[in-house]
Design a protein around this motif. Sequence first.
Motif, PDB file in Angstrom:
ATOM      1  N   PHE A 181      35.430  46.231  32.860  1.00 24.76           N
ATOM      2  CA  PHE A 181      36.545  45.381  33.259  1.00 24.76           C
ATOM      3  C   PHE A 181      36.331  43.944  32.813  1.00 24.76           C
ATOM      4  O   PHE A 181      35.202  43.498  32.566  1.00 24.76           O
ATOM      5  CB  PHE A 181      36.741  45.419  34.780  1.00 24.76           C
ATOM      6  CG  PHE A 181      35.683  44.664  35.551  1.00 24.76           C
ATOM      7  CD1 PHE A 181      35.870  43.333  35.925  1.00 24.76           C
ATOM      8  CD2 PHE A 181      34.487  45.280  35.913  1.00 24.76           C
ATOM      9  CE1 PHE A 181      34.902  42.639  36.626  1.00 24.76           C
ATOM     10  CE2 PHE A 181      33.508  44.582  36.607  1.00 24.76           C
ATOM     11  CZ  PHE A 181      33.714  43.256  36.969  1.00 24.76           C
ATOM     12  N   TYR A 182      37.435  43.236  32.734  1.00 31.87           N
ATOM     13  CA  TYR A 182      37.455  41.788  32.546  1.00 31.87           C
ATOM     14  C   TYR A 182      38.228  41.219  33.726  1.00 31.87           C
ATOM     15  O   TYR A 182      39.351  41.664  34.005  1.00 31.87           O
ATOM     16  CB  TYR A 182      38.137  41.425  31.222  1.00 31.87           C
ATOM     17  CG  TYR A 182      38.449  39.943  31.066  1.00 31.87           C
ATOM     18  CD1 TYR A 182      37.478  39.052  30.633  1.00 31.87           C
ATOM     19  CD2 TYR A 182      39.731  39.446  31.359  1.00 31.87           C
ATOM     20  CE1 TYR A 182      37.759  37.695  30.500  1.00 31.87           C
ATOM     21  CE2 TYR A 182      40.019  38.092  31.228  1.00 31.87           C
ATOM     22  CZ  TYR A 182      39.032  37.222  30.793  1.00 31.87           C
ATOM     23  OH  TYR A 182      39.319  35.888  30.662  1.00 31.87           O
ATOM     24  N   TYR A 183      37.660  40.257  34.429  1.00 33.21           N
ATOM     25  CA  TYR A 183      38.309  39.652  35.583  1.00 33.21           C
ATOM     26  C   TYR A 183      39.082  38.428  35.120  1.00 33.21           C
ATOM     27  O   TYR A 183      38.498  37.403  34.752  1.00 33.21           O
ATOM     28  CB  TYR A 183      37.267  39.281  36.633  1.00 33.21           C
ATOM     29  CG  TYR A 183      37.823  38.645  37.891  1.00 33.21           C
ATOM     30  CD1 TYR A 183      39.094  38.952  38.358  1.00 33.21           C
ATOM     31  CD2 TYR A 183      37.055  37.755  38.631  1.00 33.21           C
ATOM     32  CE1 TYR A 183      39.599  38.377  39.510  1.00 33.21           C
ATOM     33  CE2 TYR A 183      37.538  37.176  39.797  1.00 33.21           C
ATOM     34  CZ  TYR A 183      38.820  37.486  40.226  1.00 33.21           C
ATOM     35  OH  TYR A 183      39.310  36.910  41.379  1.00 33.21           O
ATOM     36  N   ALA A 184      40.400  38.522  35.142  1.00 37.71           N
ATOM     37  CA  ALA A 184      41.277  37.448  34.676  1.00 37.71           C
ATOM     38  C   ALA A 184      41.707  36.597  35.854  1.00 37.71           C
ATOM     39  O   ALA A 184      42.441  37.060  36.727  1.00 37.71           O
ATOM     40  CB  ALA A 184      42.488  38.042  33.961  1.00 37.71           C
ATOM     41  N   ARG A 185      41.282  35.355  35.869  1.00 39.74           N
ATOM     42  CA  ARG A 185      41.628  34.424  36.942  1.00 39.74           C
ATOM     43  C   ARG A 185      42.665  33.432  36.438  1.00 39.74           C
ATOM     44  O   ARG A 185      42.621  32.991  35.289  1.00 39.74           O
ATOM     45  CB  ARG A 185      40.382  33.678  37.420  1.00 39.74           C
ATOM     46  CG  ARG A 185      39.388  34.562  38.151  1.00 39.74           C
ATOM     47  CD  ARG A 185      38.025  33.886  38.285  1.00 39.74           C
ATOM     48  NE  ARG A 185      38.076  32.593  38.938  1.00 39.74           N
ATOM     49  CZ  ARG A 185      37.681  32.335  40.192  1.00 39.74           C
ATOM     50  NH1 ARG A 185      37.232  33.330  40.938  1.00 39.74           N
ATOM     51  NH2 ARG A 185      37.738  31.124  40.688  1.00 39.74           N
ATOM     52  N   GLY A 186      43.588  33.063  37.312  1.00 45.08           N
ATOM     53  CA  GLY A 186      44.595  32.076  36.970  1.00 45.08           C
ATOM     54  C   GLY A 186      45.764  32.675  36.214  1.00 45.08           C
ATOM     55  O   GLY A 186      45.735  33.828  35.778  1.00 45.08           O
ATOM     56  N   ALA A 187      46.804  31.875  36.052  1.00 48.44           N
ATOM     57  CA  ALA A 187      48.045  32.364  35.450  1.00 48.44           C
ATOM     58  C   ALA A 187      47.888  32.734  33.987  1.00 48.44           C
ATOM     59  O   ALA A 187      48.615  33.597  33.486  1.00 48.44           O
ATOM     60  CB  ALA A 187      49.138  31.311  35.600  1.00 48.44           C
ATOM     61  N   ASP A 188      46.936  32.097  33.275  1.00 46.51           N
ATOM     62  CA  ASP A 188      46.751  32.448  31.863  1.00 46.51           C
ATOM     63  C   ASP A 188      45.650  33.474  31.647  1.00 46.51           C
ATOM     64  O   ASP A 188      45.462  33.975  30.540  1.00 46.51           O
ATOM     65  CB  ASP A 188      46.489  31.205  31.012  1.00 46.51           C
ATOM     66  CG  ASP A 188      45.162  30.511  31.317  1.00 46.51           C
ATOM     67  OD1 ASP A 188      44.404  30.997  32.188  1.00 46.51           O
ATOM     68  OD2 ASP A 188      44.881  29.468  30.688  1.00 46.51           O
ATOM     69  N   GLY A 189      44.892  33.816  32.694  1.00 50.39           N
ATOM     70  CA  GLY A 189      43.868  34.842  32.593  1.00 50.39           C
ATOM     71  C   GLY A 189      42.632  34.442  31.828  1.00 50.39           C
ATOM     72  O   GLY A 189      41.758  35.285  31.590  1.00 50.39           O
ATOM     73  N   LEU A 234      41.853  45.297  32.868  1.00 51.99           N
ATOM     74  CA  LEU A 234      41.991  43.890  33.234  1.00 51.99           C
ATOM     75  C   LEU A 234      42.210  43.829  34.737  1.00 51.99           C
ATOM     76  O   LEU A 234      43.162  44.422  35.251  1.00 51.99           O
ATOM     77  CB  LEU A 234      43.177  43.251  32.514  1.00 51.99           C
ATOM     78  CG  LEU A 234      43.188  43.300  30.986  1.00 51.99           C
ATOM     79  CD1 LEU A 234      44.519  42.762  30.455  1.00 51.99           C
ATOM     80  CD2 LEU A 234      42.016  42.522  30.400  1.00 51.99           C
ATOM     81  N   VAL A 235      41.339  43.136  35.445  1.00 51.20           N
ATOM     82  CA  VAL A 235      41.455  42.989  36.897  1.00 51.20           C
ATOM     83  C   VAL A 235      41.921  41.574  37.204  1.00 51.20           C
ATOM     84  O   VAL A 235      41.391  40.604  36.657  1.00 51.20           O
ATOM     85  CB  VAL A 235      40.109  43.254  37.594  1.00 51.20           C
ATOM     86  CG1 VAL A 235      40.230  43.038  39.105  1.00 51.20           C
ATOM     87  CG2 VAL A 235      39.610  44.664  37.301  1.00 51.20           C
ATOM     88  N   THR A 236      42.902  41.445  38.076  1.00 48.64           N
ATOM     89  CA  THR A 236      43.400  40.116  38.423  1.00 48.64           C
ATOM     90  C   THR A 236      43.946  40.097  39.848  1.00 48.64           C
ATOM     91  O   THR A 236      44.342  41.132  40.392  1.00 48.64           O
ATOM     92  CB  THR A 236      44.497  39.668  37.425  1.00 48.64           C
ATOM     93  OG1 THR A 236      44.833  38.298  37.686  1.00 48.64           O
ATOM     94  CG2 THR A 236      45.747  40.528  37.544  1.00 48.64           C
ATOM     95  N   PHE A 241      49.945  36.335  35.956  1.00 50.76           N
ATOM     96  CA  PHE A 241      49.186  36.863  34.818  1.00 50.76           C
ATOM     97  C   PHE A 241      49.436  38.352  34.632  1.00 50.76           C
ATOM     98  O   PHE A 241      49.580  38.832  33.505  1.00 50.76           O
ATOM     99  CB  PHE A 241      47.681  36.624  34.998  1.00 50.76           C
ATOM    100  CG  PHE A 241      46.874  37.346  33.951  1.00 50.76           C
ATOM    101  CD1 PHE A 241      46.814  36.855  32.652  1.00 50.76           C
ATOM    102  CD2 PHE A 241      46.226  38.541  34.234  1.00 50.76           C
ATOM    103  CE1 PHE A 241      46.112  37.541  31.657  1.00 50.76           C
ATOM    104  CE2 PHE A 241      45.525  39.225  33.261  1.00 50.76           C
ATOM    105  CZ  PHE A 241      45.463  38.725  31.965  1.00 50.76           C
ATOM    106  N   ALA A 242      49.480  39.110  35.721  1.00 54.62           N
ATOM    107  CA  ALA A 242      49.682  40.557  35.608  1.00 54.62           C
ATOM    108  C   ALA A 242      50.990  40.869  34.892  1.00 54.62           C
ATOM    109  O   ALA A 242      51.046  41.752  34.023  1.00 54.62           O
ATOM    110  CB  ALA A 242      49.664  41.199  36.993  1.00 54.62           C
ATOM    111  N   ARG A 243      52.060  40.145  35.243  1.00 52.03           N
ATOM    112  CA  ARG A 243      53.348  40.371  34.577  1.00 52.03           C
ATOM    113  C   ARG A 243      53.284  39.997  33.094  1.00 52.03           C
ATOM    114  O   ARG A 243      53.804  40.722  32.233  1.00 52.03           O
ATOM    115  CB  ARG A 243      54.443  39.560  35.273  1.00 52.03           C
ATOM    116  CG  ARG A 243      54.845  40.079  36.646  1.00 52.03           C
ATOM    117  CD  ARG A 243      56.127  39.409  37.129  1.00 52.03           C
ATOM    118  NE  ARG A 243      55.958  37.965  37.305  1.00 52.03           N
ATOM    119  CZ  ARG A 243      55.588  37.394  38.453  1.00 52.03           C
ATOM    120  NH1 ARG A 243      55.358  38.148  39.524  1.00 52.03           N
ATOM    121  NH2 ARG A 243      55.475  36.076  38.537  1.00 52.03           N
ATOM    122  N   THR A 244      52.641  38.863  32.803  1.00 56.70           N
ATOM    123  CA  THR A 244      52.538  38.415  31.415  1.00 56.70           C
ATOM    124  C   THR A 244      51.708  39.391  30.579  1.00 56.70           C
ATOM    125  O   THR A 244      52.109  39.779  29.479  1.00 56.70           O
ATOM    126  CB  THR A 244      51.901  37.015  31.355  1.00 56.70           C
ATOM    127  OG1 THR A 244      52.718  36.103  32.089  1.00 56.70           O
ATOM    128  CG2 THR A 244      51.757  36.535  29.926  1.00 56.70           C
TER     129      THR A 244
END
Length: 320
Positions: A181-189, A234-236, A241-244
């Motif tokens: 996994f990749y942990y995407a933080r914030g609106a831009d990931g 992708l984990v968020t 970010f999830a929608r994008t």
Amino acid sequence: MRGATDLMGTTRRAALTGIGAGLALSACSAPARGEPGDVLAAGQPAALLIWAVARERLAGWPRKPGPEALTGLGPGAGDLPELGALAGGGRPAHLEALAGVGARMVIDYGDTAPENRALADRLGRRLRLEWRLIDGSLANMPEAVREASALLGAGARAAALATAADDVLDRWRAAPAGPSFYYARGADGLETAFGGALATEVLEGAGWTNVAVGSRDIGRVTREQAASWDPEVLVTLDRTFARTAAASPSWRVRPGGGRRRILLLPDVPFGWIDRPPSLNRLLGCAWLADPGGSAAVLSELSLGLYGADPPATAKPRWLE
């Protein structure tokens, strides 16, 4: 990658259901002994610990939860003032203003390294208050609840929560290995937690593999760097970010042509794997131990932690 229903059998699911029953029975237990509002939280992790164990003792929030988060917290959460933080991030507290709160104790919950203990000693002397620093490590959560309970004179509610934490962590540790996994933080990931970071301990401890390497803790990366690590998932916690990412080929398409899955974890009233790194992480552990289990388990655990069941208890969502 394992299927959602492969992680636990009927025996484990029944055990987790028993946890929920115990928490439900204790949710209306007698309030903790002590004066209302006589305990300061050094930071947001400590505030959540106090709220879960003896919420009537909490003097205020270091950072007041927003309107959406307050819908998932019990009565009185929105009435507490924002006092600022004595330790960790957020708006710093004004020590002189805190002197007028009438608190008798400060509880801190987090890293117990010697430098943090020394800071606690200095601030405690300046405030002329007892300052108790409790080990905030994930593995220590059951004991942290018991220690806070002893300090605050809490009863059956705290005892049931500590037992639940023990059982959840036992089953979380036994979960079969998961995907990379990749942990995407914030609106831009593009902010992530690197392997071994506190923010991804819930996932890594359940056998998921963090692909982010080359640094420590939290940092910024490029989209090309994230893609080159080629995570399966992708984990968020970030819905934007999830929608994008769901509509973005550069995030979704893997080098071999397959599509990455996106796992959107709940963040209300608090995140399930961090934000803050406190007892809220138990929900992430419980879900990883039994992704296909009964929603009642997570609902009752939320009730034990927060004093309320978040409206339409949020569940993790897979975006295919």
